[in-house]
Write a protein that holds these residues in place. Structure first.
Motif, PDB file in Angstrom:
ATOM      1  N   LYS A 284     -64.270  46.508  10.565  1.00 37.49           N
ATOM      2  CA  LYS A 284     -64.017  45.409  11.507  1.00 37.49           C
ATOM      3  C   LYS A 284     -63.455  44.184  10.783  1.00 37.49           C
ATOM      4  O   LYS A 284     -62.517  43.545  11.269  1.00 37.49           O
ATOM      5  CB  LYS A 284     -65.316  45.043  12.238  1.00 37.49           C
ATOM      6  CG  LYS A 284     -65.709  46.041  13.303  1.00 37.49           C
ATOM      7  CD  LYS A 284     -66.752  45.499  14.262  1.00 37.49           C
ATOM      8  CE  LYS A 284     -68.122  45.433  13.625  1.00 37.49           C
ATOM      9  NZ  LYS A 284     -69.162  45.107  14.640  1.00 37.49           N
ATOM     10  N   ASN A 285     -64.005  43.867   9.623  1.00 35.19           N
ATOM     11  CA  ASN A 285     -63.500  42.726   8.859  1.00 35.19           C
ATOM     12  C   ASN A 285     -62.049  42.932   8.454  1.00 35.19           C
ATOM     13  O   ASN A 285     -61.251  41.983   8.440  1.00 35.19           O
ATOM     14  CB  ASN A 285     -64.367  42.503   7.619  1.00 35.19           C
ATOM     15  CG  ASN A 285     -65.745  41.984   7.972  1.00 35.19           C
ATOM     16  OD1 ASN A 285     -65.934  41.360   9.014  1.00 35.19           O
ATOM     17  ND2 ASN A 285     -66.725  42.243   7.111  1.00 35.19           N
TER      18      ASN A 285
ATOM     19  N   LEU B  25     -59.780  42.396  11.448  1.00 36.79           N
ATOM     20  CA  LEU B  25     -59.652  40.973  11.775  1.00 36.79           C
ATOM     21  C   LEU B  25     -58.613  40.287  10.885  1.00 36.79           C
ATOM     22  O   LEU B  25     -58.049  39.253  11.251  1.00 36.79           O
ATOM     23  CB  LEU B  25     -61.008  40.280  11.625  1.00 36.79           C
ATOM     24  CG  LEU B  25     -62.060  40.633  12.690  1.00 36.79           C
ATOM     25  CD1 LEU B  25     -63.408  40.028  12.315  1.00 36.79           C
ATOM     26  CD2 LEU B  25     -61.613  40.155  14.074  1.00 36.79           C
TER      27      LEU B  25
ATOM     28  N   THR C 162     -58.353  40.691  17.343  1.00 36.26           N
ATOM     29  CA  THR C 162     -59.389  39.741  17.752  1.00 36.26           C
ATOM     30  C   THR C 162     -60.755  40.426  17.840  1.00 36.26           C
ATOM     31  O   THR C 162     -60.844  41.657  17.962  1.00 36.26           O
ATOM     32  CB  THR C 162     -59.051  39.139  19.124  1.00 36.26           C
ATOM     33  OG1 THR C 162     -59.036  40.191  20.111  1.00 36.26           O
ATOM     34  CG2 THR C 162     -57.679  38.460  19.079  1.00 36.26           C
ATOM     35  N   LYS C 163     -61.799  39.632  17.815  1.00 32.91           N
ATOM     36  CA  LYS C 163     -63.152  40.172  17.983  1.00 32.91           C
ATOM     37  C   LYS C 163     -63.300  40.802  19.360  1.00 32.91           C
ATOM     38  O   LYS C 163     -64.017  41.792  19.523  1.00 32.91           O
ATOM     39  CB  LYS C 163     -64.190  39.060  17.794  1.00 32.91           C
ATOM     40  CG  LYS C 163     -64.284  38.544  16.361  1.00 32.91           C
ATOM     41  CD  LYS C 163     -65.365  37.488  16.233  1.00 32.91           C
ATOM     42  CE  LYS C 163     -65.478  36.991  14.792  1.00 32.91           C
ATOM     43  NZ  LYS C 163     -66.534  35.948  14.649  1.00 32.91           N
TER      44      LYS C 163
ATOM     45  N   SER D 101     -64.540  44.582  20.155  1.00 26.41           N
ATOM     46  CA  SER D 101     -65.654  44.840  21.083  1.00 26.41           C
ATOM     47  C   SER D 101     -65.221  45.753  22.215  1.00 26.41           C
ATOM     48  O   SER D 101     -65.968  46.641  22.646  1.00 26.41           O
ATOM     49  CB  SER D 101     -66.182  43.525  21.651  1.00 26.41           C
ATOM     50  OG  SER D 101     -66.724  42.709  20.638  1.00 26.41           O
TER      51      SER D 101
END
Length: 300
Positions: free
Chosen positions: A58-59, A62, A38-39, A43
Motif C-alpha cells: 500500500k505504501n 501511494l 489514493t488511500k 480501500s
C-alpha cells in the motif's frame, strides 16, 4: 518543496535508470512515470476483493501506482530491440486468478487439475498455493506471457501475503515473503528476460544466461571454491537498507575487469548462435533475433 514524480521514481528505483544508461549497447531506457494512487482507491480495492493489502504494498502504491521500466539493446544499425522490462500492475489492474479456465474444447476446467501436485516447496518448506477456496491469488505481473508473479493470501483478512511465481506449466515456486523484497529483486535483475526462473528448478534458457553474463554477471555467478552461490550473493545484497543500496557495486561481477568488452561478448554470442533451451517449452519474445553480421554499438 514537494518532490515531483520524476524525483520520486528515481529515488525508489535506486538509480537503476542511471546505471542502465551507462551500459554499452543499452538505449531507450524509459521509466513511465506514474503518480501515486489514493488511500480511497486502495480501500476500494480491498472492499471489492475482501482482502487487506500488505502495508508495504500500500505504501508503494501511494508513491507510484505500479511501474513500467523498459530498456532496449542497440545492435549494429538495426532498430533498437526491447530487452529489459520491470513491471507491476496499477492497483486497479490487480486481478484475482481463479481456479477455472476453458480448454480448447470450450469446456470449463479447474487449473488445480493441471497444476503442480507437490504439496510443499522444497526450498522454502512452505505449502504451495492451490486454486481452492482457502487461498486468494492475485496477479502482480504477467511476465510477458512467461508466467505470473502472484500475491498469495493464505488468510485474506490478515493482510499477510507471500510472493510466488506461477510458471507456464502451472507449477508454483516461492519467491519471497513480502513485496518490498520482491521489488528489490526486480531492480537487482534489471528486468532481464526470465529472471524469475532463476528461483525455479527450471532455470534460465541459454540465451537468457548470456544476457545475464553481459549485463548482470554477479546475478548468476557461483564461487564454488568459497561455497558461495547466487543465493548467498543475493542475500548479502538484500541485507542493506534501500538508501544504502549501491547499484554500481551490486551489479558489478567479480571478474568484470577480466572480461572482454561488452561488444566483443555480444559478437561472440552472435557467432555461437546457441540454440535456445527448449526443454521448458519457453520461447521468449524479448530475446533478440541475432544475425552473424551484427555488431554492438554504444547507446550514445
Amino acid at each position: 518543496m514537494e518532490e515531483n514524480v520524476s524525483e520520486i521514481m528515481q529515488r525508489i528505483t535506486f538509480s537503476v535508470v542511471k546505471y542502465l544508461e551507462t551500459k554499452t549497447g543499452v538505449c531507450n531506457v524509459k521509466l513511465h512515470e506514474r503518480t501515486g494512487t489514493t488511500k480511497e482507491a486502495l480501500s476500494s480495492w480491498e472492499q471489492k476483493n475482501s482482502c487487506l493489502l500488505p502495508d508495504d504494498l500500500k505504501n508503494y502504491y501511494l508513491t507510484s501506482n505500479g511501474i513500467k521500466l523498459t530498456w532496449s539493446v542497440k545492435i549494429d544499425s538495426s532498430n533498437p530491440y526491447p530487452l529489459g522490462l520491470m513491471y507491476l500492475h496499477p492497483v486497479d489492474d490487480i486481478m484475482e486468478i481463479t481456479g477455472k479456465s476453458k480448454n480448447k474444447a470450450g469446456k470449463t476446467v479447474t487449473k488445480e487439475q493441471d497444476s503442480d501436485t507437490e504439496s510443499e516447496d522444497e526450498d522454502s518448506g512452505l505449502k504451495k498455493p492451490s486454486f481452492t477456496s482457502s487461498y486468494r491469488i492475485f496477479e502482480l505481473d504477467p511476465c510477458a506471457g512467461l508466467g505470473k508473479v502472484c500475491l498469495v493470501y493464505r488468510n485474506p483478512h490478515s493482510g499477510c501475503s507471500e510472493i510466488w511465481f506461477l510458471d507456464r506449466s502451472l507449477r508454483w515456486h516461492f519467491l519471497v515473503a513480502n513485496f518490498t523484497t520482491y521489488y528489490r529483486l526486480m531492480l537487482l535483475h534489471l528486468g532481464l528476460p526470465q529472471w524469475q526462473y532463476i528461483f525455479t528448478d527450471i532455470g534460465l534458457s541459454m540465451q537468457a544466461k548470456q544476457w545475464f553474463n553481459i549485463y548482470a554477471p554477479s546475478r548468476i555467478q557461483t564461487d564454488v571454491s568459497q561455497g558461495r552461490t547466487y543465493e548467498h550473493d543475493l542475500r548479502d545484497s538484500l541485507s542493506v537498507t534501500p538508501n544504502q543500496l549501491d547499484v554500481s557495486k551490486i551489479f558489478k561481477g567479480k571478474n568484470e575487469k577480466k572480461k572482454p568488452p561488452v561488444a566483443q561478448q555480444i559478437n561472440q554470442m552472435v557467432k555461437k548462435r546457441v540454440v535456445q533451451n527448449r526443454q521448458t517449452g519457453l520461447v521468449n519474445p524479448r530475446l533478440v533475433p541475432l544475425n552473424q553480421n551484427n555488431t554492438l554499438k554504444g547507446s550514445k
